[in-house]
Enzyme design. Structure first.
Site: not given
Ligand SMILES: Cc1cc2nc3c(=O)[nH]c(=O)nc-3n(C[C@H](O)[C@H](O)[C@H](O)COP(=O)(O)O)c2cc1C
Length: 417
Positions: A221-224
């Site tokens: 995933s990512n930090y959004s």
């Protein structure tokens, strides 16, 4: 620059408070407004036309028939074009005499003639200023009531010492107070225009990060955080749009009046979004969709064994590109770009390639911008070639500016009332 690009007709009539008006003009100019001063002949007794022309950087107009009228046809039609040009008419100070003329539709000078030509939807602010006895005279009150009934905003004068030497009601507010009132008028007028543009529109917003499964307990995933997308959904709903928010995993609360659809992966987000492609008026892709996903996620949990563990990744669908390239000319597509290298060039390329109306370029490096924080620093790039770099703002404020700019693409006629 609270009034950048605003076009103001400033009517100055012959009250003692006219001497304060050059300071008002300076404030308006300093904040980016274009100002055309219209002065009555009596006003010139109290404030210097030359001073007003200098601070407004514009010729001051008084007569309908200037000396040069026979030379230039343009001068004759001036009061008509002024009403067409302006987006606000302010009269400060407004004398009892001028109030009477405006209330009864008389127009024997440039101020009163231009007043009649201002487009009906444009606001008119009137600042009566006179001795208390005059202000409460039945005829003046009757005329003010008439102006209010005609849709003007009449701002009550303040109480204090008056030029007559008496103390009472009738003082014109200070230039700073008049300035604040002008800014407030623009703000609420713009809100009303925005509400008209978004009323009943179908807006779809994607938000947050997608999760791409490695196995049943792990994902990429990512930090959004989803905050920007949620702010956009909340703002659009407040403006009267029917909002569908398709979001990846987030702890954020659903904004009021918003229909929320929770998804996990990019492919789930695509399926959810596709259901709205044809019916939506605006599609805002604020989600940080993973570009790649594991090619073959494992069932169960992968057992720890090897020192090196390789995952093969395959490309995810580009939801925004799919919408952008199949949308009708009436549908609006808005995307975000977070670019580490050549941000401007890459964002513009993305705008063209995905057939977007607007792209919001996020800064990856500026303090207060990006994931998880409540603020953002963005540049808006429109398909019409416009470029607007916004200062550090809360994500809710940024959302409002994005929606305002995007509403332009619904069709210009919607905002020109
Ligand atoms: C010293 C002085 C001060 C005045 N101050 C005011 C005032 O504050 N408000 C007002 O309504 N009239 C005031 N008047 C009267 C107006 O100047 C007068 O009614 C004039 O005809 C207004 O013309 P105009 O509305 O075309 O500017 C003042 C007159 C003088 C001589």
């Amino acid at each position: 620059m609270k009034l950048l690009g605003k076009k103001i007709l400033l009517g100055v009539s012959g009250g003692i408070a006219a001497y304060k008006i050059p300071n008002l003009v300076r404030l308006l100019k300093k904040n980016g407004a274009e100002v055309q001063v219209l002065m009555t002949a009596s006003a010139a007794e109290f404030a210097s036309p030359l001073a007003l022309a200098t601070v407004s950087e514009n010729k001051v107009l008084t007569e309908i028939f200037p000396d040069s009228a026979h030379e230039a046809k343009a001068e004759w039609t001036c009061h008509i074009s002024l009403g067409e040009w302006a987006d606000l008419f302010v009269i400060a100070p407004a004398t009892a005499n001028t109030i009477g003329k405006l209330a009864s539709g008389l127009c024997d000078d440039m101020l009163s003639a231009a007043f009649l030509t201002l487009r009906p939807a444009k606001p008119r602010l009137i600042f009566p200023s006179m001795d208390g006895e005059m202000y409460f005279a039945k005829a003046v009150q009757r005329n003010l009531a008439q102006l209010k009934a005609d849709g003007c905003e009449v701002i009550e004068p303040e109480t204090g010492s008056l030029a007559s030497g008496l103390t009472g009601m009738g003082r014109m507010p200070d230039p700073e107070t008049i300035f604040d009132r002008i800014v407030k008028t623009y703000d609420s007028n713009e809100d009303a225009e925005l509400c008209r543009a978004f009323d009943g529109k179908n807006v779809v917003v994607t938000a947050g990060a997608t999760r791409e499964k490695i196995d049943d307990v792990r994902f990429i995933s990512n930090y959004s955080s989803g905050k920007m997308g949620f702010a956009l959904a909340a703002s659009a709903a407040k403006l009267g749009a029917k909002v569908t928010l398709i979001t990846g995993k987030t702890a954020l609360q659903t904004p009021q009046g918003v229909q929320r659809i929770d998804v996990e992966s990019a492919r789930e987000m695509l399926v959810a979004a596709e259901a709205f492609f044809t019916a939506c008026d605006m599609f805002i892709a604020a989600a940080a969709v993973a570009d790649y996903r594991p090619a073959s996620p494992h069932e169960g949990k992968i057992k720890k064994s090897e020192n090196v563990f390789e995952i093969q990744l395959v490309k995810n669908p580009d939801i925004l590109q799919l919408f952008g390239t199949q949308k009708s000319s009436k549908q609006v597509a808005i995307g975000f770009a977070l670019e580490a290298q050549n941000p401007m060039e890459n964002a513009k390329e993305k705008l063209a390639k995905k057939n977007l109306d607007l792209i919001v370029l996020n800064s990856a490096s500026e303090p207060g911008a990006g994931f998880e924080v409540d603020t953002n620093v963005v540049t808006l790039i429109g398909k019409d070639g416009t470029l607007e770099k916004l200062p550090l703002m809360s994500k809710l404020e940024v959302a409002k500016v994005i929606l305002k700019k995007s509403s332009f693409f619904f069709g210009k006629d919607m905002l020109l009332s």
